[in-house]
Design an enzyme around this catalytic site. Structure first.
Site, PDB file in Angstrom:
ATOM      1  CG  ASP A   1       3.234   4.304  -4.089  1.00 13.03           C
ATOM      2  OD1 ASP A   1       3.229   5.374  -3.468  1.00 13.03           O
ATOM      3  OD2 ASP A   1       2.440   3.381  -3.861  1.00 13.03           O
TER       4      ASP A   1
ATOM      5  CG  HIS B   1      -2.076   0.861   1.244  1.00 11.26           C
ATOM      6  ND1 HIS B   1      -2.364   1.719   0.233  1.00 11.26           N
ATOM      7  CD2 HIS B   1      -3.021   1.097   2.211  1.00 11.26           C
ATOM      8  CE1 HIS B   1      -3.432   2.446   0.551  1.00 11.26           C
ATOM      9  NE2 HIS B   1      -3.842   2.090   1.750  1.00 11.26           N
TER      10      HIS B   1
ATOM     11  CG  HIS C   1      -4.038   0.832  -8.398  1.00  8.88           C
ATOM     12  ND1 HIS C   1      -5.372   0.825  -8.056  1.00  8.88           N
ATOM     13  CD2 HIS C   1      -3.413   1.618  -7.496  1.00  8.88           C
ATOM     14  CE1 HIS C   1      -5.532   1.584  -6.992  1.00  8.88           C
ATOM     15  NE2 HIS C   1      -4.367   2.077  -6.634  1.00  8.88           N
TER      16      HIS C   1
END
Ligand code: CMC
Length: 428
Positions: free
Chosen positions: A363, A268, A307
């Site tokens: 990210d 996460h 994702h």
């Protein structure tokens, strides 16, 4: 029979059932009527990891994963990142509409007036080991806040709820900044309420002996944009945690610290840290093909890719890639950028990633910016948690005000042993 319904035939009994369809969902509880016989509990759905279960109605964030769309309260993320400030976006997420000029002024003032923390909370932080991970410190300190504000337990009182929301948003940068200073053995820097939300945070990170810290305006704005991009992302793992814990009517500090704990995992919010570790391990652009080969044979993952919801380019990653150019003009180019660009180039053409619809997520590039701004990798998830607190609080408030919600309590499919005789220890 309504057209917006589903007719189910139970082949065990031959009976048919009509289940209403609303907003593209069927109420799971309607399946309970489908029984083999009178003693049967009724049907349930089995959905590990909530792959296809909506657990709430929400009007905060909209994502269309196939088209790469992310909107907060109806506003496209790209527009907010271009035009708004993080505190303006926090107000939007929490209260539902953009503030007018006066409302924003009051909101910013309220937040600034609550940036200081109780000295004993500072003492609490000083008790952490010298090498404690900043995210562990953040999770525990947010949790400890509930002991400093016991009135937060009264979550039925709207005014009281609001007070805790302001406190949490205002103090997150202070706790985050101090977790950084603690890890480095540096004295904690008190908030400077003349500065903006992000300017003050940078001051608590960077300030030394100068009487007043002046943040670089480009880096200050870049951080504000990163905060906007990370502020909410509907029902992800940490939001599910804040809603799960909040559903027991625990106070918001406890619920938000649970969410921060969920965010700390490498799948996460910890992924940006993992991306940098991965880029350093690869070490050189020439070794990218070899690394991709390993990923494809199941030896590790390409961190910052893939994702659960986005099956196209994550719009946040797009905005961050653009932002990185502005930051690198101030800080100089991050040498790891070359490796990241090569990874992206190869992965976007490779059958393995194309077939599985794996694209860069938020990210992938954020870590490079953070590193160029001289944040150590162990601070990356903390930098995610500060703005996400706005989303957690908006989601918590929505939960508390939702008459359809109850305490979270999923079902299970028991697959353990049937009832058996207890055998005394001497006979085992
Ligand atoms: N590298 C290589 N293969 C991958 C990756 C990856 N990053 N992500 C998914 N896959 C493969 C996976 O092995 C599987 O292949 P197969 O069908 O052959 O078994 C397929 O793609 C589907 O993956 P999954 O694990 O079932 O997908 P998921 O929806 O459960 O996982 C994810 C989503 C984000 C956890 C995963 O893509 C991942 O681990 N990515 C790397 C970690 C990361 O970047 N996380 C940050 C997420 S964005 C921040 C946020 O919003 O929280």
């Amino acid at each position: 029979m309504s057209k917006d319904s589903l007719t189910i035939t139970d082949n065990r009994t031959g009976k048919t059932y009509d289940v209403p369809i609303e907003n593209g969902t069927i109420p799971a509880i309607a399946l309970r009527k489908i029984k083999k016989d009178e003693t049967d509990f009724g049907l349930m759905t089995y959905d590990p990891a909530f792959m296809n279960t909506a657990a709430c109605k929400s009007s905060i964030t909209y994502i269309d994963g196939d088209r790469g769309i992310l909107d907060y309260r109806g506003y496209p993320i790209e527009v907010l990142a271009e035009e708004a400030s993080f505190l303006e976006v926090s107000y939007l997420l929490i209260y539902g509409d953009l503030p007018n000029a006066r409302e924003l002024e009051l909101w910013e003032h309220e937040i600034k007036m609550h940036t200081y923390v109780h000295e004993n909370l500072k003492g609490f932080m000083e008790g952490f080991r010298y090498d404690a991970h900043p995210m562990s410190m953040l999770v525990s300190t947010v949790s400890a806040m509930s002991s400093f504000y016991p009135e937060a337990k009264d979550i039925e009182d709207g005014e009281n709820r609001n007070k805790q929301i302001v406190r949490l948003l205002a103090k997150m940068p202070t706790i985050a900044g101090w977790s950084y200073r603690h890890r480095r053995g540096l004295p904690y820097v008190y908030p400077d309420n003349d500065l903006s939300y992000c300017g003050n945070f940078l001051s608590m990170i960077r300030k030394f002996s100068e009487p007043k810290f002046q943040p670089d305006p480009i880096l200050e704005r870049a951080l504000d944009v990163l905060f906007i991009l990370h502020a909410d992302h509907e029902q992800n793992c940490s939001t599910t945690a804040v809603r799960g814990v909040g559903s027991s009517k625990a106070d918001p500090y406890t619920a938000v610290s649970a969410a921060a704990g969920a965010l700390s995992g490498p799948l996460h919010g910890g992924a940006n840290e993992a991306v940098l570790v991965m880029l350093r391990e690869i070490g050189d652009k020439s070794r990218v093909p070899e690394f991709i080969k390993k990923v494809k044979t199941g030896e590790g993952r390409l961190m910052g890719f893939g994702h659960r919801v986005y099956k196209s380019y994550d719009p946040r990653a797009k905005a961050i890639k653009k932002l990185s150019e502005q930051v690198f003009e101030v800080t100089g180019k991050n040498p790891l950028l070359e490796i990241a660009l090569e990874l992206e180039r190869i992965a976007l053409e490779d059958e393995y990633f194309v077939q599985r619809r794996l694209y860069p997520n938020v990210d992938f590039y954020s870590g490079l910016i953070y590193e160029s701004m001289q944040f150590p990798t162990d601070m990356f998830t903390v930098l995610f948690a500060i703005p996400r607190a706005a989303g957690w609080l908006a989601q918590w408030l929505e939960l508390v005000n939702d008459p359809e919600q109850k305490i979270s309590r999923p079902r299970q499919v028991y697959v353990g042993p049937a009832r058996r005789e207890y055998v005394p220890i001497q006979k085992r």
